[in-house]
Design an enzyme around this catalytic site. Sequence first.
Site, PDB file in Angstrom:
ATOM      1  N   ALA A 140       1.020  -1.139  -0.019  1.00 41.51           N
ATOM      2  CA  ALA A 140      -0.113   0.133  -0.060  1.00 41.51           C
ATOM      3  C   ALA A 140       0.913   1.121   0.088  1.00 41.51           C
ATOM      4  O   ALA A 140       2.185   1.054   0.670  1.00 41.51           O
ATOM      5  CB  ALA A 140      -0.784  -0.054   1.247  1.00 41.51           C
ATOM      6  N   GLY A 184       0.813  -4.936   1.115  1.00 37.97           N
ATOM      7  CA  GLY A 184      -0.682  -5.005   0.476  1.00 37.97           C
ATOM      8  C   GLY A 184      -0.280  -5.806  -0.843  1.00 37.97           C
ATOM      9  O   GLY A 184      -1.182  -6.496  -1.357  1.00 37.97           O
ATOM     10  N   GLU A 232      -0.657  -9.287  -0.021  1.00 40.35           N
ATOM     11  CA  GLU A 232      -1.994  -9.509   0.242  1.00 40.35           C
ATOM     12  C   GLU A 232      -2.813  -9.753  -1.204  1.00 40.35           C
ATOM     13  O   GLU A 232      -3.633 -10.577  -1.281  1.00 40.35           O
ATOM     14  CB  GLU A 232      -2.537  -8.486   1.037  1.00 40.35           C
ATOM     15  CG  GLU A 232      -2.071  -8.721   2.312  1.00 40.35           C
ATOM     16  CD  GLU A 232      -2.488  -7.602   3.406  1.00 40.35           C
ATOM     17  OE1 GLU A 232      -2.073  -6.530   2.985  1.00 40.35           O
ATOM     18  OE2 GLU A 232      -3.040  -7.766   4.421  1.00 40.35           O
ATOM     19  N   GLU A 245       4.103  -4.803   7.506  1.00 37.19           N
ATOM     20  CA  GLU A 245       3.202  -3.922   8.299  1.00 37.19           C
ATOM     21  C   GLU A 245       3.513  -3.560   9.674  1.00 37.19           C
ATOM     22  O   GLU A 245       3.759  -2.478  10.146  1.00 37.19           O
ATOM     23  CB  GLU A 245       1.706  -4.339   8.264  1.00 37.19           C
ATOM     24  CG  GLU A 245       1.042  -4.238   7.099  1.00 37.19           C
ATOM     25  CD  GLU A 245       1.124  -5.151   5.887  1.00 37.19           C
ATOM     26  OE1 GLU A 245       2.103  -6.103   6.148  1.00 37.19           O
ATOM     27  OE2 GLU A 245       0.574  -5.175   4.920  1.00 37.19           O
TER      28      GLU A 245
END
Length: 259
Positions: A65, A110, A113, A133
Amino acid sequence: MSELVLTTREGPVATVTINRPQALNALNQGVLEGLAAAFADLAADESCRVIILTGAGDRAFIAGADIAAMAKLSAEEARHFMELGQSVCNRIESAPQIVIGAINGYALGGGCEVALACDLRIASDRAKIGLPEVTLGIIPAWGGTQRLPRIVGIGLAKQLIYTGQQIDAVEAHRIGLFNQIVPADELLPAVRSLVDTILHNGPLALRLAKEVLEATKDADLAVGLKAELEAEVRLFDTADRIEGMTAFVERRRPKYQGK
Ligand code: COA
């Protein structure tokens, strides 16, 4: 269609490319919205049977992200951003097509993910994957705490999430996170070869195989067995099933029509 996400088509195969190489394909709002739109369009396209998802450039699949964008978010804004990321991963996972992640470099946070939401992950030997993270004071919240243990088991998932460490392609393959690793310059040919193998198979069988696997992965055995039985019975009523079995008996390749 957003310039940040490019979709190309070759017959039944769509390739979706995240196109922000200057930021290692980090996912900001615009990229997430582009991905959501691309997968919404493809979900409605019955002629598309396989989706290849990859990142532009030779360094990253997705480096996570967008941290610079996240740094400015309030908790309430973060809720919306995380919901958007989750919904994109859900769309990828629930696509009626088989989705293959071509992991051409970093797949972090992300990016990991998104890779976890793909059906299969084929990686360059230069790829690195991890969930960093906690090093930023947050946790994986686009499905990382849920999908990673389902793929590698809870023990390895806890290790990756608590340490935040990246692992290399060989290790990711060893623990079953990558289905296959290939030299970097052979990634797309290897993915195409896998796609060709998949495309020889019955289109309806592939759709229903994915549907059953996805719909029942958290169900108990009896519910799962019932779902696969019902799907099988539906397939027995199709022209493709008759063609597949007739072709076997006649020692020829089946010509499936998706009917
Ligand atoms: N968010 C926003 N920008 C990112 C990014 C991310 N997740 N990952 C990389 N970028 C940007 C960098 O800021 C840099 O931009 P700049 O050239 O304008 O400064 C550019 O991409 C290249 O990255 P850089 O860090 O210079 O490359 P590197 O080879 O030194 O390191 C990484 C590569 C992947 C190890 C490093 O970029 C990194 O750690 N990224 C963040 C990974 C992460 O924690 N992701 C999870 C987020 S929840």
